[in-house]
Motif scaffolding. Structure first.
Motif, PDB file in Angstrom:
ATOM      1  N   ARG A   1       0.856  -1.182   0.000  1.00  0.00           N
ATOM      2  CA  ARG A   1       0.000   0.000   0.000  1.00  0.00           C
ATOM      3  C   ARG A   1       0.892   1.231   0.000  1.00  0.00           C
ATOM      4  O   ARG A   1       2.077   1.165   0.330  1.00  0.00           O
ATOM      5  CB  ARG A   1      -0.951   0.007   1.204  1.00  0.00           C
ATOM      6  N   TRP A   2       0.311   2.364  -0.395  1.00  0.00           N
ATOM      7  CA  TRP A   2       1.056   3.618  -0.471  1.00  0.00           C
ATOM      8  C   TRP A   2       0.676   4.515   0.696  1.00  0.00           C
ATOM      9  O   TRP A   2      -0.496   4.619   1.067  1.00  0.00           O
ATOM     10  CB  TRP A   2       0.771   4.331  -1.790  1.00  0.00           C
ATOM     11  N   ILE A   3       1.690   5.187   1.279  1.00  0.00           N
ATOM     12  CA  ILE A   3       1.493   6.069   2.421  1.00  0.00           C
ATOM     13  C   ILE A   3       2.070   7.440   2.084  1.00  0.00           C
ATOM     14  O   ILE A   3       3.158   7.546   1.518  1.00  0.00           O
ATOM     15  CB  ILE A   3       2.195   5.518   3.685  1.00  0.00           C
ATOM     16  N   ARG A   4       1.341   8.488   2.444  1.00  0.00           N
ATOM     17  CA  ARG A   4       1.844   9.851   2.303  1.00  0.00           C
ATOM     18  C   ARG A   4       1.949  10.506   3.674  1.00  0.00           C
ATOM     19  O   ARG A   4       1.311  10.083   4.627  1.00  0.00           O
ATOM     20  CB  ARG A   4       0.925  10.670   1.391  1.00  0.00           C
ATOM     21  N   GLU A   5       2.769  11.550   3.744  1.00  0.00           N
ATOM     22  CA  GLU A   5       2.932  12.266   5.012  1.00  0.00           C
ATOM     23  C   GLU A   5       1.598  12.864   5.449  1.00  0.00           C
ATOM     24  O   GLU A   5       0.809  13.318   4.639  1.00  0.00           O
ATOM     25  CB  GLU A   5       3.960  13.383   4.853  1.00  0.00           C
TER      26      GLU A   5
END
Length: 285
Positions: free
Chosen positions: A281-285
């Motif tokens: 999965r992708w995580i952003r700040e």
């Protein structure tokens, strides 16, 4: 005892377009099928099939585009048939996305060679994951690259596996990062000898020490401009996938022509290759 001969196989990592010629140490010179597939709930099923070629034979390893390739569940029921798109590259596709924790077996048969099969389970990564900037170091001169200190927090689901962190410049709002960023961590999880590892473009660590718990890890993300946004691809891989990658890396970084060939890990029955489980999965700040 038959003398061991070196066989070359076309090993295509299913998640990329990179093809490698890999040495395999075999007890016989008969060709076998080479099967690669990733079982990932975030992606449709995809597999690659080729055939080994003797190291002294002329020509490249044979990619097979007219085989019968299919997927089965844990009870032996056929989930779907994977089909070639008509290109002679050896790839086979199905629109089905496997369910997390579902055992999927990929099987293939072609010509008169033995049937091959391999099984794996994908990962869901359904917990809470976050990434926060907690500091910045401007570097200390020409060779001191500045970095952003990130705290990555993972809520583990209790399923054994190996986490992988990969950082990217978040330039475009897309699910695929185009600009990888080097990173580093001195956390004990990363320094453990079994499945820990800091490889520059990725960080690996086993979840055995915090199984089913929440754990934070501090990572140095090397960036010249701290204000540009960063995104993180967090993956979870099974042990077979990591063993294959480590053995492949050891073989490619081996010594000269007089050194003992490094065996490549395989979990494919009837041939060689890898059917591995992962999720991301992708995580952003």
């Amino acid at each position: 005892m038959m003398k061991k001969l070196l066989i070359a196989a076309a090993a295509v990592l299913v998640g990329s377009s990179c093809e490698r010629i890999i040495p395999f140490d075999a007890e016989q010179v008969d060709p076998v099928l080479v099967l690669y597939a990733d079982i990932n709930p975030s992606q449709s099923l995809k597999a690659h099939l080729s055939r080994t070629v003797g190291i002294l034979d002329e020509g490249e390893p044979q990619r097979i585009a007219d085989a019968v390739v299919w997927a089965e569940d844990s009870l032996g029921n056929v989930l779907d048939t994977l089909r070639s798109d008509g290109n002679p590259d050896g790839f086979y596709y199905s629109p089905i996305k496997p369910a997390a924790a579902q055992k999927v077996t990929i099987k293939a048969e072609w010509g008169g060679l033995p049937e091959v099969q391999g099984s794996a389970k994908g990962f869901a990564l359904g917990g809470t994951f976050s990434m926060d900037s907690i500091g910045y170091n401007p570097g200390n001169g020409m060779f001191g690259m500045p970095y952003v200190l990130m705290r990555v927090t993972l809520q583990d689901d209790g399923v054994p596996g190996i986490y992988r962190l990969e950082f990217y410049e978040d330039i475009a709002d897309t699910t695929w990062g185009q600009y990888p960023i080097y990173s580093d961590s001195e956390d004990p999880l990363v320094l453990q000898p079994a499945f820990g590892g800091d490889f520059g473009d990725r960080i690996d660590f086993d979840n055995a020490l915090f199984l089913g718990q929440t754990r934070s890890i501090e990572v140095k993300v090397f960036k010249w401009v701290s204000e540009t946004p960063t995104k993180l691809k967090i993956s979870k891989l099974d042990e077979a996938t990591v063993k294959y990658e480590r053995s492949l890396q050891a073989a490619q970084n081996g010594g000269g022509p007089f050194t003992q060939p490094v065996p490549i890990f395989s979990n494919v029955v009837g041939g060689i290759g890898l059917v591995g489980g992962r999720g991301h999965r992708w995580i952003r700040e």
